[in-house]
Scaffold this motif. Structure first.
Motif, mmCIF file in Angstrom:
data_model
loop_
_atom_site.group_PDB
_atom_site.id
_atom_site.type_symbol
_atom_site.label_atom_id
_atom_site.label_comp_id
_atom_site.label_asym_id
_atom_site.label_seq_id
_atom_site.Cartn_x
_atom_site.Cartn_y
_atom_site.Cartn_z
ATOM 1 N N ILE A 77 0.850 -1.202 0.000
ATOM 2 C CA ILE A 77 0.000 0.000 0.000
ATOM 3 C C ILE A 77 0.883 1.249 0.000
ATOM 4 O O ILE A 77 0.609 2.231 -0.709
ATOM 5 N N GLU A 78 1.985 1.201 0.775
ATOM 6 C CA GLU A 78 2.901 2.348 0.800
ATOM 7 C C GLU A 78 3.464 2.614 -0.597
ATOM 8 O O GLU A 78 3.485 3.744 -1.068
ATOM 9 N N LYS A 79 3.904 1.515 -1.257
ATOM 10 C CA LYS A 79 4.535 1.673 -2.589
ATOM 11 C C LYS A 79 3.527 2.215 -3.604
ATOM 12 O O LYS A 79 3.844 3.129 -4.361
ATOM 13 N N ILE A 80 2.316 1.669 -3.622
ATOM 14 C CA ILE A 80 1.367 2.119 -4.661
ATOM 15 C C ILE A 80 0.828 3.517 -4.350
ATOM 16 O O ILE A 80 0.454 4.257 -5.241
ATOM 17 N N SER A 81 0.841 3.890 -3.074
ATOM 18 C CA SER A 81 0.432 5.256 -2.727
ATOM 19 C C SER A 81 1.502 6.236 -3.204
ATOM 20 O O SER A 81 1.180 7.307 -3.732
ATOM 21 N N LEU A 82 2.776 5.853 -3.014
ATOM 22 C CA LEU A 82 3.880 6.736 -3.413
ATOM 23 C C LEU A 82 3.882 7.011 -4.913
ATOM 24 O O LEU A 82 4.133 8.136 -5.350
ATOM 25 N N ILE A 83 3.593 5.946 -5.698
ATOM 26 C CA ILE A 83 3.575 6.183 -7.158
ATOM 27 C C ILE A 83 2.201 6.695 -7.611
ATOM 28 O O ILE A 83 1.952 6.875 -8.790
ATOM 29 N N ASN A 84 1.318 6.864 -6.651
ATOM 30 C CA ASN A 84 -0.019 7.401 -6.917
ATOM 31 C C ASN A 84 -0.807 6.546 -7.920
ATOM 32 O O ASN A 84 -1.318 7.067 -8.919
ATOM 33 N N LEU A 85 -0.873 5.252 -7.635
ATOM 34 C CA LEU A 85 -1.705 4.358 -8.464
ATOM 35 C C LEU A 85 -3.146 4.873 -8.398
ATOM 36 O O LEU A 85 -3.663 5.156 -7.317
ATOM 37 N N LYS A 86 -3.761 5.004 -9.572
ATOM 38 C CA LYS A 86 -5.084 5.651 -9.624
ATOM 39 C C LYS A 86 -6.202 4.615 -9.483
ATOM 40 O O LYS A 86 -6.005 3.436 -9.701
ATOM 41 N N LYS A 87 -7.375 5.150 -9.171
ATOM 42 C CA LYS A 87 -8.574 4.319 -8.991
ATOM 43 C C LYS A 87 -8.857 3.454 -10.237
ATOM 44 O O LYS A 87 -9.330 2.330 -10.136
ATOM 45 N N ASP A 88 -8.576 4.004 -11.441
ATOM 46 C CA ASP A 88 -8.872 3.217 -12.646
ATOM 47 C C ASP A 88 -7.640 2.471 -13.187
ATOM 48 O O ASP A 88 -7.669 1.945 -14.295
ATOM 49 N N ASP A 89 -6.546 2.420 -12.411
ATOM 50 C CA ASP A 89 -5.417 1.571 -12.777
ATOM 51 C C ASP A 89 -5.708 0.134 -12.318
ATOM 52 O O ASP A 89 -6.726 -0.128 -11.678
ATOM 53 N N THR A 90 -4.772 -0.756 -12.657
ATOM 54 C CA THR A 90 -5.041 -2.181 -12.411
ATOM 55 C C THR A 90 -3.905 -2.852 -11.641
ATOM 56 O O THR A 90 -2.738 -2.634 -11.953
ATOM 57 N N VAL A 91 -4.282 -3.643 -10.651
ATOM 58 C CA VAL A 91 -3.308 -4.520 -9.999
ATOM 59 C C VAL A 91 -3.287 -5.827 -10.795
ATOM 60 O O VAL A 91 -4.332 -6.446 -11.017
ATOM 61 N N LEU A 92 -2.086 -6.199 -11.244
ATOM 62 C CA LEU A 92 -1.931 -7.459 -11.974
ATOM 63 C C LEU A 92 -1.223 -8.426 -11.036
ATOM 64 O O LEU A 92 -0.074 -8.199 -10.647
ATOM 65 N N ALA A 93 -1.928 -9.493 -10.628
ATOM 66 C CA ALA A 93 -1.363 -10.452 -9.666
ATOM 67 C C ALA A 93 -0.885 -11.686 -10.411
ATOM 68 O O ALA A 93 -1.680 -12.346 -11.087
ATOM 69 N N ILE A 94 0.399 -11.997 -10.307
ATOM 70 C CA ILE A 94 0.925 -13.193 -10.990
ATOM 71 C C ILE A 94 1.623 -14.078 -9.953
ATOM 72 O O ILE A 94 2.636 -13.693 -9.369
ATOM 73 N N GLY A 95 1.061 -15.247 -9.716
ATOM 74 C CA GLY A 95 1.665 -16.161 -8.754
ATOM 75 C C GLY A 95 0.666 -17.217 -8.316
ATOM 76 O O GLY A 95 -0.427 -17.350 -8.886
ATOM 77 N N GLY A 96 1.027 -17.934 -7.259
ATOM 78 C CA GLY A 96 0.117 -18.935 -6.700
ATOM 79 C C GLY A 96 -0.903 -18.262 -5.786
ATOM 80 O O GLY A 96 -1.061 -17.034 -5.802
ATOM 81 N N GLY A 97 -1.563 -19.077 -4.970
ATOM 82 C CA GLY A 97 -2.622 -18.568 -4.089
ATOM 83 C C GLY A 97 -2.135 -17.515 -3.105
ATOM 84 O O GLY A 97 -2.902 -16.614 -2.735
ATOM 85 N N VAL A 98 -0.874 -17.601 -2.690
ATOM 86 C CA VAL A 98 -0.360 -16.607 -1.746
ATOM 87 C C VAL A 98 -0.431 -15.219 -2.390
ATOM 88 O O VAL A 98 -0.929 -14.264 -1.790
ATOM 89 N N VAL A 99 0.033 -15.116 -3.618
ATOM 90 C CA VAL A 99 0.060 -13.816 -4.289
ATOM 91 C C VAL A 99 -1.348 -13.351 -4.664
ATOM 92 O O VAL A 99 -1.693 -12.181 -4.444
ATOM 93 N N THR A 100 -2.183 -14.245 -5.198
ATOM 94 C CA THR A 100 -3.521 -13.772 -5.604
ATOM 95 C C THR A 100 -4.365 -13.411 -4.367
ATOM 96 O O THR A 100 -5.149 -12.464 -4.414
ATOM 97 N N ASP A 101 -4.190 -14.117 -3.245
ATOM 98 C CA ASP A 101 -4.909 -13.741 -2.013
ATOM 99 C C ASP A 101 -4.460 -12.366 -1.516
ATOM 100 O O ASP A 101 -5.277 -11.517 -1.159
ATOM 101 N N LEU A 102 -3.143 -12.161 -1.496
ATOM 102 C CA LEU A 102 -2.567 -10.903 -1.001
ATOM 103 C C LEU A 102 -2.910 -9.738 -1.934
ATOM 104 O O LEU A 102 -3.402 -8.688 -1.494
#
Ligand SMILES: NC(=O)c1ccc[n+]([C@@H]2O[C@H](COP(=O)([O-])OP(=O)(O)OC[C@H]3O[C@@H](n4cnc5c(N)ncnc54)[C@H](O)[C@@H]3O)[C@@H](O)[C@H]2O)c1
Length: 339
Positions: A77-102
């Motif tokens: 959350i700190e990192k994406i706040s710093l780069i100012n990820l916008k409401k209409d941007d996208t989180v792309l999760a690549i990994g097993g269940g640990v990554v997609t859950d997180l």
């Protein structure tokens, strides 16, 4: 490539299943992407992944359950706040269940929810963890203590990731697939029963069984997104399985614990024999069911209610019910099966 649609009251989720499909699908994305990725997967697929378009940043997650933590969540959350990820941007999760859950939990809470695309890279992720919206983190010793049900916009199931998955982790995925076959899909059962064990890495076989498993999961999520009723059928094997996993201090893998849990929970003798045969075929029954006081744990467990406990009853292969048992209807001995 196959495409399935999962529709809930508020969301439409596009699910793509195929081989080497990730880049061509991501290239069509119009929003900026923030990649949250399993570190091992990043190292293995580094060349492909750094070419993703519109990439604003990358967060590499240390592999392991410990990363499903409040600290990692806060760090992202700190990192994406710093780069100012916008409401209409996208989180792309690549990994097993640990990554997609997180990553799902991050996407569901950041700015009250931003776009999410799940790209599962383990077999469990492809048939289970990336689908249905359940996401969250662990807290202290409590697993999935903080979380949400938040649907991704897209799920891209790209079989090409499976080629680097260690065999033990690959096989563990079959435990969940066998669960879906016995509870919900006779055609999936037939495919698993008819295949030769030497064929389980074949692309055509994997495409078929993943598709059938995904379709079954879609059905439950569509009718019971918030896990109040029918979706509980997917807990088959997990009530006892979780106790086995916990009692072993997680030295027994989730897949093996669920396999033991399914045998322990099943009541119908004829179907039990078929289940044992199939789990043995996939080398998921190399341990015996530990003789733990299951009843004591179950009656203090969150799943217990005043009536007793809920278990899944397989009526015929591919069909099942949710059944409540009174305390006096259950004994530990009935769970302690040998085979
Ligand atoms: N949300 C849900 O509905 C749901 C359902 C089932 C499980 N889960 C959660 O999923 C987690 C377990 O997920 P998992 O079994 O996918 O394990 P995982 O995410 O821990 O991954 C297992 C291991 O495989 C490695 N790995 C992943 N993909 C790889 C690849 N393509 N090549 C090589 N190595 C690779 C990872 O680095 C890791 O070491 C648990 O936290 C569980 O609670 C969630």
């Amino acid at each position: 490539m196959f495409k399935e649609i999962l529709k809930t009251k508020l969301s439409t989720v596009e699910i793509f299943i195929g081989n080497n499909i990730l880049l061509s699908l991501i290239e069509k994305e119009k929003t900026n992407l923030f990649l949250i990725i399993d570190d091992t997967v990043f190292n293995l697929y580094h060349d492909i992944l750094t070419n993703l378009p519109n990439l604003l940043g990358i967060y590499k997650v240390t592999p392991g359950e410990e990363s499903k933590s409040f600290d990692t969540y806060k760090d992202i959350i700190e990192k994406i706040s710093l780069i100012n990820l916008k409401k209409d941007d996208t989180v792309l999760a690549i990994g097993g269940g640990v990554v997609t859950d997180l990553a799902g939990f991050v996407a569901s809470t950041y700015k009250r929810g931003i776009n999410l695309i799940n790209v599962p890279t383990t077999l469990i992720g492809m048939v289970d963890a990336s689908i249905g919206g359940k996401c969250g983190i662990n807290f202290n010793t409590y697993k999935n203590q903080i979380g949400n049900i938040y649907q991704p916009k897209k799920i891209i199931i790209d079989l090409s990731f499976l080629k680097t998955l260690p065999e033990e982790i690959f096989i563990a995925g079959f435990s969940e697939i066998i669960k879906i076959a016995f509870t919900s899909s006779y055609s999936l059962y037939e495919k698993l029963n008819n295949c030769k064990i030497t064929e389980i890495h074949d692309e055509k076989f994997l495409l078929n069984i993943i598709r059938l498993a995904v379709k079954a999961k879609i059905k439950y999520v569509e009718i019971d997104e918030f896990d109040q009723n029918e979706r509980k059928i997917l807990n088959f094997g997990h009530t006892i399985g979780h106790l086995i996993e916990k009692n072993s201090n997680f030295s027994i893998s989730h897949g093996v614990a669920v396999a033991l849990g399914m045998v322990s929970e099943i009541k119908n003798k004829e179907i039990e024999t078929k289940l044992i045969d199939m789990l043995k075929k996939f080398s998921l029954l190399n341990l015996q069911i530990p003789k733990i006081d299951y009843l004591k744990s179950l009656l203090t467990d969150k799943k217990a209610n005043n009536l007793g406990i809920t278990l899944i009853e397989i009526t015929t292969i591919g069909k099942s019910n949710i059944k409540n048992y009174r305390k006096d209807e259950l004994t530990n001995e009935q769970f302690w099966k040998e085979y």
